[in-house]
Write an enzyme that holds these catalytic residues in place. Structure first.
Site, PDB file in Angstrom:
ATOM      1  N   CYS A 123     -17.852  31.302 -81.549  1.00  0.00           N
ATOM      2  CA  CYS A 123     -19.009  31.193 -80.675  1.00  0.00           C
ATOM      3  C   CYS A 123     -18.717  30.475 -79.370  1.00  0.00           C
ATOM      4  CB  CYS A 123     -20.112  30.392 -81.362  1.00  0.00           C
ATOM      5  SG  CYS A 123     -20.595  31.027 -82.944  1.00  0.00           S
ATOM      6  N   GLY A 133     -17.744  35.558 -77.938  1.00  0.00           N
ATOM      7  CA  GLY A 133     -18.588  36.201 -78.947  1.00  0.00           C
ATOM      8  C   GLY A 133     -19.371  37.321 -78.300  1.00  0.00           C
ATOM      9  N   ASN A 185     -20.957  25.752 -82.413  1.00  0.00           N
ATOM     10  CA  ASN A 185     -19.664  26.434 -82.456  1.00  0.00           C
ATOM     11  C   ASN A 185     -18.769  25.669 -83.416  1.00  0.00           C
ATOM     12  OD1 ASN A 185     -17.310  27.863 -81.850  1.00  0.00           O
ATOM     13  ND2 ASN A 185     -16.851  26.581 -80.088  1.00  0.00           N
ATOM     14  N   GLY A 186     -18.136  26.359 -84.345  1.00  0.00           N
ATOM     15  CA  GLY A 186     -17.215  25.676 -85.261  1.00  0.00           C
ATOM     16  C   GLY A 186     -17.550  25.960 -86.708  1.00  0.00           C
ATOM     17  N   CYS A 210      -8.104  22.603 -80.952  1.00  0.00           N
ATOM     18  CA  CYS A 210      -7.552  23.861 -81.470  1.00  0.00           C
ATOM     19  C   CYS A 210      -6.502  24.390 -80.493  1.00  0.00           C
ATOM     20  CB  CYS A 210      -8.698  24.868 -81.610  1.00  0.00           C
ATOM     21  SG  CYS A 210      -8.150  26.540 -81.920  1.00  0.00           S
ATOM     22  N   TYR A 247      -4.861  31.534 -76.649  1.00  0.00           N
ATOM     23  CA  TYR A 247      -5.484  32.843 -76.811  1.00  0.00           C
ATOM     24  C   TYR A 247      -6.973  32.910 -76.457  1.00  0.00           C
ATOM     25  CZ  TYR A 247      -6.895  36.959 -79.609  1.00  0.00           C
ATOM     26  OH  TYR A 247      -7.407  38.137 -80.027  1.00  0.00           O
ATOM     27  N   SER A 304      -4.817  38.398 -72.563  1.00  0.00           N
ATOM     28  CA  SER A 304      -4.495  36.998 -72.808  1.00  0.00           C
ATOM     29  C   SER A 304      -2.999  36.702 -72.745  1.00  0.00           C
ATOM     30  CB  SER A 304      -5.058  36.562 -74.166  1.00  0.00           C
ATOM     31  OG  SER A 304      -4.623  37.444 -75.164  1.00  0.00           O
ATOM     32  N   ASP A 346       3.533  38.806 -76.290  1.00  0.00           N
ATOM     33  CA  ASP A 346       2.186  38.790 -76.860  1.00  0.00           C
ATOM     34  C   ASP A 346       1.906  37.370 -77.338  1.00  0.00           C
ATOM     35  OD1 ASP A 346      -0.270  39.665 -77.644  1.00  0.00           O
ATOM     36  OD2 ASP A 346       0.451  41.166 -79.066  1.00  0.00           O
ATOM     37  N   ASP A 347       0.621  37.052 -77.556  1.00  0.00           N
ATOM     38  CA  ASP A 347       0.304  35.663 -77.906  1.00  0.00           C
ATOM     39  C   ASP A 347       0.168  35.446 -79.403  1.00  0.00           C
ATOM     40  OD1 ASP A 347      -2.178  36.853 -78.309  1.00  0.00           O
ATOM     41  OD2 ASP A 347      -2.809  36.346 -76.283  1.00  0.00           O
ATOM     42  N   CYS A 376      -7.720  29.599 -90.975  1.00  0.00           N
ATOM     43  CA  CYS A 376      -8.414  28.563 -90.206  1.00  0.00           C
ATOM     44  C   CYS A 376      -9.725  28.238 -90.911  1.00  0.00           C
ATOM     45  CB  CYS A 376      -8.714  29.059 -88.792  1.00  0.00           C
ATOM     46  SG  CYS A 376      -9.728  27.887 -87.867  1.00  0.00           S
ATOM     47  N   CYS A 407      -4.664  20.649 -83.061  1.00  0.00           N
ATOM     48  CA  CYS A 407      -4.666  21.209 -84.406  1.00  0.00           C
ATOM     49  C   CYS A 407      -3.618  22.317 -84.418  1.00  0.00           C
ATOM     50  CB  CYS A 407      -6.032  21.793 -84.764  1.00  0.00           C
ATOM     51  SG  CYS A 407      -6.004  22.657 -86.354  1.00  0.00           S
ATOM     52  N   CYS A 425      -3.222  26.588 -88.537  1.00  0.00           N
ATOM     53  CA  CYS A 425      -2.894  27.968 -88.912  1.00  0.00           C
ATOM     54  C   CYS A 425      -1.407  28.273 -88.724  1.00  0.00           C
ATOM     55  CB  CYS A 425      -3.761  28.958 -88.142  1.00  0.00           C
ATOM     56  SG  CYS A 425      -3.783  28.645 -86.379  1.00  0.00           S
TER      57      CYS A 425
END
Ligand code: SF4
Length: 473
Positions: A12, A38, A112-113, A247, A253, A294, A356-357, A393, A448, A451
């Protein structure tokens, strides 16, 4: 950005404004600038004559706020939300801001989160008689706030927020004030801005400020509760500051290249990621290209550092909507082709580095590699400006389960074979941290990397739900 093809989605974007004659219009523009976070639903809530007014719906910001819908939202303060929805989470009842009306005052919340202890809190509240209408964390917070009714509003909010764990950025609107809160690790981006010294704004990304002529003031601090009302702006705390863990995917990204997080511009950070990748790997090639949008910044950085010329080897068709992407294999293939085209004149007969990311399931990478080969590329070397994604995540990004991730339990060589590339290279985790430039040794500037490493900055509970699981409950 090909997020919808990769299964990698931010949950979000949130926006808030206090003290502007056209609050709803400003929120509309702000949400436009956050649309990449979003695309499935949008909503705005304003306060007018001591009433909360809300308009929301499914679709892009433009689709939801057509005709005179914005005119139904008078008032000098507003919060707004754009939402990405996983399967099962659709329906107007899930579209934010959520409004909770009661005789003790109404409250609108956008969020958001992902709150990692939401299931536990919900069970506890239900035992005490609360009845939930949705599975959202937002509703958990509303119940917690209403529970401590004997306390002043600020104290109630602080007590409620202090019970949440995980990653969250909340904007809350009442008849009297706009409240802004960030989790104790500051995992999701959230910035404060100002227009003309009097109007305060808050947004997930600073790109929303540029569009409405606001100056960025600062990031909302971890564990901070910002209160904005007609008396001005005040800062309070609901939790002590924990080690910062923004994050890292925001830099890699999610965020727009023209946004800054804690004063670090996203485009410049991505360029440094590409440069660092070029320092870590050695690829003999004729041309570097990036997967739009991106990865372009990282590809430019890679080209600058390696001395291999950057070229636009892949073009994105901007006018293909998400609705074209169908679940069947054949239509997915077609979907990639509709979204991306190779530039034959750039890649034909060349050894191509495709920057690529991320690689999530690997299906999109495989298709793009094939697309470049079909356009005549002699060799395709894939260079990823991030470490391999190996773990889910729990903080609101739809990286679902280990089994969906091609890199879980596989070596780069095995992944390379699966995607059909001539070589595959990833950036190291140290390279990521150093290139972003936040100085990870400073507890206020950490990332963070959950992932990428499987080590998470907060408690993860046995019943912590991933976003897609939560919505199916
Ligand atoms: Fe971001 Fe990954 Fe951490 Fe989730 S686990 S917050 S996507 S870095």
């Amino acid at each position: 950005m090909l997020s919808e093809l990769r299964g990698l989605n931010e949950e979000c974007g949130v926006f808030g404004i206090w003290g502007h004659d056209n609050a709803a219009q400003m929120a509309y523009y702000g949400l436009h600038a956050l649309q990449h976070r979003g695309q499935e639903a949008a909503g705005i809530c304003t306060v007018h004559d001591d009433h909360l007014l809300v308009e929301k719906g499914e679709g892009l910001v433009n689709d939801v706020f057509h005709g005179d819908r914005l005119n139904k939202l008078p008032g000098r303060s507003a919060i707004g939300h754009v939402r990405y929805t996983t399967e099962g989470g659709r329906g107007i009842e899930n579209v934010q801001p959520l409004v909770f009306r009661s005789t003790t005052g109404s409250l609108a919340i956008a969020h958001n989160g992902n709150v990692t202890n939401a299931s536990d809190l919900k069970r506890h509240l239900e035992r005490q008689g609360s009845i939930f209408q949705s599975t959202s964390d937002t509703e958990v917070l509303a119940h917690l706030i209403k529970k401590n009714i004997s306390y002043p509003q600020n104290e109630r909010l602080k007590k409620a927020l202090a019970q949440l764990q995980g990653a969250f950025a909340f904007v809350l609107l009442t008849e009297d004030a706009l409240y802004v809160a960030q989790d104790p690790n500051g995992m999701r981006p959230l910035s404060l801005g100002c227009i003309g010294g009097e109007t305060w704004v808050v947004a997930s990304e600073t790109s929303a400020f540029d569009l409405i002529g606001a100056e960025t003031v600062r990031s909302v601090e971890p564990g901070e509760l910002v209160i904005i009302d007609d008396k001005g702006i005040r800062s309070d705390r609901f939790a002590p500051k924990a080690n910062r863990a923004i994050c890292s995917m925001e830099y890699i990204y999610f965020s727009r290249p023209d946004s800054d997080i804690d004063g670090i511009n996203i485009h410049m950070a991505r360029k440094r990621l590409g440069k660092r990748l070029a320092q870590e790997v050695r690829i003999e090639a004729d041309v570097v290209t990036g997967v739009p949008d991106s990865s372009i910044s990282a590809a430019i950085g890679f080209a600058e550092e390696s001395g291999i010329p950057y070229e636009m080897g892949l073009i994105k068709n901007r006018y293909v909507g998400r609705t074209f992407i169908q679940p069947s294999q054949e239509l997915r293939e077609r979907g990639v082709k509709m979204k991306l085209s190779p530039v034959r004149q750039v890649v034909e007969g060349k050894r191509v580095v495709m920057v690529d990311d991320s690689i999530v399931r690997g299906t999109t990478s495989r298709r793009i590699v094939k697309m470049l080969r079909d356009a005549g590329a002699k060799e395709v070397h894939v260079a990823i400006s991030a470490p391999p994604l190996i773990a889910p995540c729990f903080y609101g990004v739809d990286i679902s389960t280990d089994s969906d991730l091609i890199a879980t339990g596989r070596t780069p060589e095995e992944i390379c074979e699966l995607i059909g590339a001539d070589s595959l290279q990833f950036l190291s985790a140290e390279g990521l941290v150093e290139a972003v430039g936040r100085n990870d040794e400073d507890p206020n500037r950490g990332h963070c990397l959950g992932c990428f490493t499987g080590n998470y900055p907060t408690n993860i509970f046995a019943d912590t739900k991933l976003p897609h699981e939560k919505e199916r409950v």
